[in-house]
Design a protein around this motif. Structure first.
Motif, short mmCIF file in Angstrom:
data_model
loop_
_atom_site.label_atom_id
_atom_site.label_comp_id
_atom_site.label_asym_id
_atom_site.label_seq_id
_atom_site.Cartn_x
_atom_site.Cartn_y
_atom_site.Cartn_z
N ILE A 156 20.17 -19.52 -15.76
CA ILE A 156 21.04 -19.14 -16.87
C ILE A 156 21.15 -20.39 -17.74
O ILE A 156 21.68 -21.41 -17.31
N THR A 157 20.63 -20.33 -18.98
CA THR A 157 20.48 -21.55 -19.77
C THR A 157 20.93 -21.35 -21.22
O THR A 157 21.22 -20.24 -21.66
N ASN A 158 20.91 -22.47 -21.95
CA ASN A 158 21.08 -22.42 -23.40
C ASN A 158 19.71 -22.55 -24.04
O ASN A 158 18.68 -22.49 -23.36
N ALA A 159 19.67 -22.77 -25.36
CA ALA A 159 18.40 -22.78 -26.08
C ALA A 159 17.53 -23.99 -25.76
O ALA A 159 16.31 -23.94 -25.93
N ASP A 160 18.14 -25.08 -25.28
CA ASP A 160 17.37 -26.30 -25.03
C ASP A 160 16.27 -26.11 -23.99
O ASP A 160 15.24 -26.79 -24.02
N GLU A 161 16.50 -25.20 -23.05
CA GLU A 161 15.52 -25.01 -21.97
C GLU A 161 14.39 -24.04 -22.35
O GLU A 161 13.47 -23.82 -21.57
N LEU A 162 14.48 -23.48 -23.55
CA LEU A 162 13.48 -22.50 -23.97
C LEU A 162 12.26 -23.22 -24.54
O LEU A 162 11.98 -23.18 -25.73
N THR A 163 11.50 -23.87 -23.65
CA THR A 163 10.33 -24.64 -24.07
C THR A 163 9.06 -23.98 -23.53
O THR A 163 9.09 -23.21 -22.57
N GLU A 164 7.95 -24.33 -24.16
CA GLU A 164 6.65 -23.78 -23.73
C GLU A 164 6.35 -24.17 -22.28
O GLU A 164 5.87 -23.36 -21.49
N GLU A 165 6.65 -25.43 -21.93
CA GLU A 165 6.38 -25.90 -20.57
C GLU A 165 7.22 -25.14 -19.55
O GLU A 165 6.72 -24.72 -18.50
N ASN A 166 8.51 -24.95 -19.85
CA ASN A 166 9.38 -24.22 -18.92
C ASN A 166 8.95 -22.78 -18.76
O ASN A 166 8.97 -22.23 -17.65
N ILE A 167 8.57 -22.13 -19.86
CA ILE A 167 8.10 -20.74 -19.79
C ILE A 167 6.85 -20.65 -18.93
O ILE A 167 6.72 -19.76 -18.07
N LYS A 168 5.94 -21.58 -19.14
CA LYS A 168 4.68 -21.57 -18.38
C LYS A 168 4.94 -21.73 -16.89
O LYS A 168 4.41 -20.98 -16.06
N HIS A 169 5.77 -22.70 -16.51
CA HIS A 169 6.08 -22.92 -15.09
C HIS A 169 6.89 -21.76 -14.52
O HIS A 169 6.71 -21.40 -13.35
N PHE A 170 7.75 -21.19 -15.31
CA PHE A 170 8.54 -20.03 -14.89
C PHE A 170 7.64 -18.86 -14.51
O PHE A 170 7.80 -18.22 -13.46
N LEU A 171 6.64 -18.60 -15.36
CA LEU A 171 5.73 -17.48 -15.10
C LEU A 171 4.80 -17.78 -13.92
O LEU A 171 4.28 -16.86 -13.28
N GLN A 172 4.60 -19.06 -13.64
CA GLN A 172 3.76 -19.44 -12.49
C GLN A 172 4.56 -19.49 -11.19
O GLN A 172 4.00 -19.74 -10.13
N GLY A 173 5.88 -19.23 -11.29
CA GLY A 173 6.73 -19.23 -10.11
C GLY A 173 7.07 -20.60 -9.59
O GLY A 173 7.51 -20.74 -8.44
N LYS A 174 6.89 -21.62 -10.44
CA LYS A 174 7.18 -22.99 -10.01
C LYS A 174 8.68 -23.28 -10.14
O LYS A 174 9.38 -22.70 -10.96
N LYS A 175 9.15 -24.22 -9.35
CA LYS A 175 10.54 -24.65 -9.42
C LYS A 175 10.72 -25.53 -10.65
O LYS A 175 9.91 -26.43 -10.91
N ILE A 176 11.77 -25.28 -11.43
CA ILE A 176 12.01 -26.04 -12.66
C ILE A 176 13.40 -26.64 -12.60
O ILE A 176 14.38 -25.96 -12.24
N ASP A 177 13.50 -27.90 -12.96
CA ASP A 177 14.80 -28.56 -12.99
C ASP A 177 15.44 -28.33 -14.35
O ASP A 177 15.39 -29.17 -15.24
N MET A 178 16.03 -27.14 -14.52
CA MET A 178 16.66 -26.79 -15.78
C MET A 178 18.17 -26.93 -15.68
O MET A 178 18.75 -26.68 -14.62
N TYR A 179 18.79 -27.28 -16.81
CA TYR A 179 20.25 -27.35 -16.85
C TYR A 179 20.81 -25.92 -16.81
O TYR A 179 20.47 -25.08 -17.64
N GLN A 180 21.64 -25.64 -15.82
CA GLN A 180 22.20 -24.30 -15.64
C GLN A 180 23.48 -24.18 -16.47
O GLN A 180 24.47 -24.85 -16.22
N LYS A 181 23.43 -23.31 -17.46
CA LYS A 181 24.59 -23.06 -18.33
C LYS A 181 25.58 -22.18 -17.58
O LYS A 181 25.23 -21.13 -17.07
N ASP A 182 26.83 -22.60 -17.50
CA ASP A 182 27.84 -21.80 -16.81
C ASP A 182 29.16 -21.92 -17.54
O ASP A 182 29.93 -22.84 -17.33
N ASP A 183 29.41 -20.97 -18.46
CA ASP A 183 30.69 -20.94 -19.16
C ASP A 183 31.39 -19.61 -18.90
O ASP A 183 32.06 -19.06 -19.76
N SER A 184 31.17 -19.08 -17.69
CA SER A 184 31.76 -17.80 -17.33
C SER A 184 33.26 -17.93 -17.14
O SER A 184 33.79 -19.00 -16.87
N LEU A 185 33.96 -16.81 -17.27
CA LEU A 185 35.41 -16.82 -17.13
C LEU A 185 35.84 -17.18 -15.72
O LEU A 185 36.97 -17.60 -15.50
#
Length: 449
Positions: A156-185
């Motif tokens: 669960i992320t903001n726009a900063d994590e929406l990169t070509e590299e992250n998308i590519k690794h995401f689709l390959q099933g690789k683990k990604i060190d992304m900042y997890q956005k959490d502003d839930s109530l």
């Protein structure tokens, strides 16, 4: 049937209705937000705004990864990411499905699609109180939920994590060190405020309320993650004597105190920082951990409530200037500096003179720009509202000031439609004999030192 029996039957019917409503309410309250690792089985909505799709069923995309993008037509970062999303959808169409979700009115969403025929990502329309808002709670836009090929929440992320590299690794099933956005109530802890409390507005804005016993005073408080950053320029019952800015950096507070928060001053007032003091400038936006640390240690909130006999819109800012200088020990003074500016010129052949009629001014970012029977000052305000040449250099200088050398006298008409980028707007202006060029000029600057 006697009246007594009718009364009893009606009473039983009412009781059953109440029980049914109670059961529905309990079921709604039992809805738990999705978190990373949870499997998403349904989006619980069948209202689609899209030129190509009438329904969306997650089962249709079995085996495909999914990105859910929560957005709004007023969210500039959301719209700014759409070309990237569109390109990613086309490039990875066999592996990825991007689905947009919005609580905007259908009329706005349909208009958005109608002026952008090249854009065909589907949007799910839902209401703010629908279950989908409870399943995917968020306070800030844009908001992205990444689902893997098994439709489990991957991130669960903001726009900063929406990169070509992250998308590519995401689709390959690789683990990604992304900042997890959490502003839930669920994160909100409403305890801890001595004289105030936190007010939540439909899960979108959390602000500090005003305790009714507070009649006059000002305060500076440290960063509070529970409160949504922003401002409140006025409040019912405190007209022209209330002002509040929440979770802002020190330079931002000084800028607001001296320039106010009026769009018609944005093209006239420029703000620069001439100090090496630590904690004034945030780190690079791509360094999320450092930025969060900066936000925690170097952002503040300010509030002032004037006494009733001193109710004055400008006086609120004078109090704010005094309080900031006393607390932070920095001064803001006006100086003349030579800087890059955007110079507005008008060709002799331009035909812009108004045909009269009722004055009208309307600008929608990445959409349209309309002036009717308006002075050139409105044109400059519209350019700034449209974010023309917002160069993103941070607080040292976030945009080039616009210098009017057009020579336009009297009111003018200008109607530009379907200007879906800054480049298209500049080209459209050229067709009407108007040009914007970057040149050096000596301008008045508010300098923090």
């Amino acid at each position: 049937m006697s009246s007594l029996i009718k009364t009893k039957v009606f009473g039983i019917f009412c009781l059953l209705q109440c029980l049914a409503l109670y059961a529905i309410a309990q079921q709604a309250n039992a809805i738990k937000p999705y978190k990373v690792g949870d499997k998403v089985t349904s989006l619980a909505s069948d209202s689609i705004v899209s030129p190509k799709e009438s329904t969306i069923d997650l089962e249709t995309y079995r085996g495909k990864a999914i990105i859910l993008d929560f957005w709004a037509t007023w969210c500039k970062p959301c719209i700014g990411a759409f070309p990237k999303l569109q390109a990613m959808q086309q490039k990875y169409q066999d592996q990825l499905k991007i689905i947009l979700l919005s609580t905007d009115k259908k009329e706005k969403l349909n208009h958005f699609y109608s002026v952008r025929p090249e854009f065909d990502l589907p949007t799910i329309f839902y209401r703010g109180r629908d279950s989908i808002n409870k399943l995917f709670p968020h306070a800030y836009l844009p908001h992205y939920v990444w689902l893997d090929t098994a439709h489990r929440v991957f991130a669960i992320t903001n726009a900063d994590e929406l990169t070509e590299e992250n998308i590519k690794h995401f689709l390959q099933g690789k683990k990604i060190d992304m900042y997890q956005k959490d502003d839930s109530l669920a994160l909100l802890d409403l305890r801890g405020m001595v004289v105030d409390s936190i007010v939540n507005t439909d899960g979108l804005i959390n602000s500090i309320s005003i305790d009714s016993v507070i009649a006059y005073g000002s305060q500076i408080s440290r960063y509070d993650w529970r409160v949504t950053g922003g401002r409140s320029i006025n409040k019912h019952g405190y007209e022209n004597r209330y002002l509040e800015f929440r979770n802002n950096s020190i330079p931002e507070l000084y800028r607001f105190a001296h320039n106010g928060y009026r769009m018609d001053k944005a093209d006239k007032e420029l703000f620069l920082i001439d100090s090496d003091r630590d904690g004034l400038l945030p780190p690079a936006s791509n360094d999320k951990k450092a930025y969060k640390e900066f936000e925690k240690n170097h952002t503040y909130s300010y509030r002032v409530i004037l006494p009733p006999h001193k109710a004055d819109s400008a006086l609120r800012y004078a109090y704010m200037q005094r309080d900031l200088e006393e607390f932070f020990g920095l001064r803001a003074v006006y100086e003349e500096r030579e800087l890059d500016c955007m110079v507005l010129r008008c060709a002799e052949s331009a035909v812009l003179a108004t045909k009269g009629g009722k004055p009208h001014f309307a600008v929608q970012y990445l959409d349209y720009f309309t002036l009717q029977n308006q002075p050139v000052e409105k044109l400059i305000l519209g350019l700034r509202t449209f974010y023309v040449n917002y160069i993103g250099r941070g607080l040292r200088q976030s945009y080039y000031p616009i210098i009017n050398e057009s020579g336009i006298i009297g009111n003018m008409d200008l109607d530009l439609q379907h200007v879906t980028s800054e480049e298209k707007l500049i080209q459209a202006l050229k067709q009407h004999g108007l040009s914007l060029t970057v040149e050096k000029r000596v301008v008045k600057v508010l300098v923090l030192k």
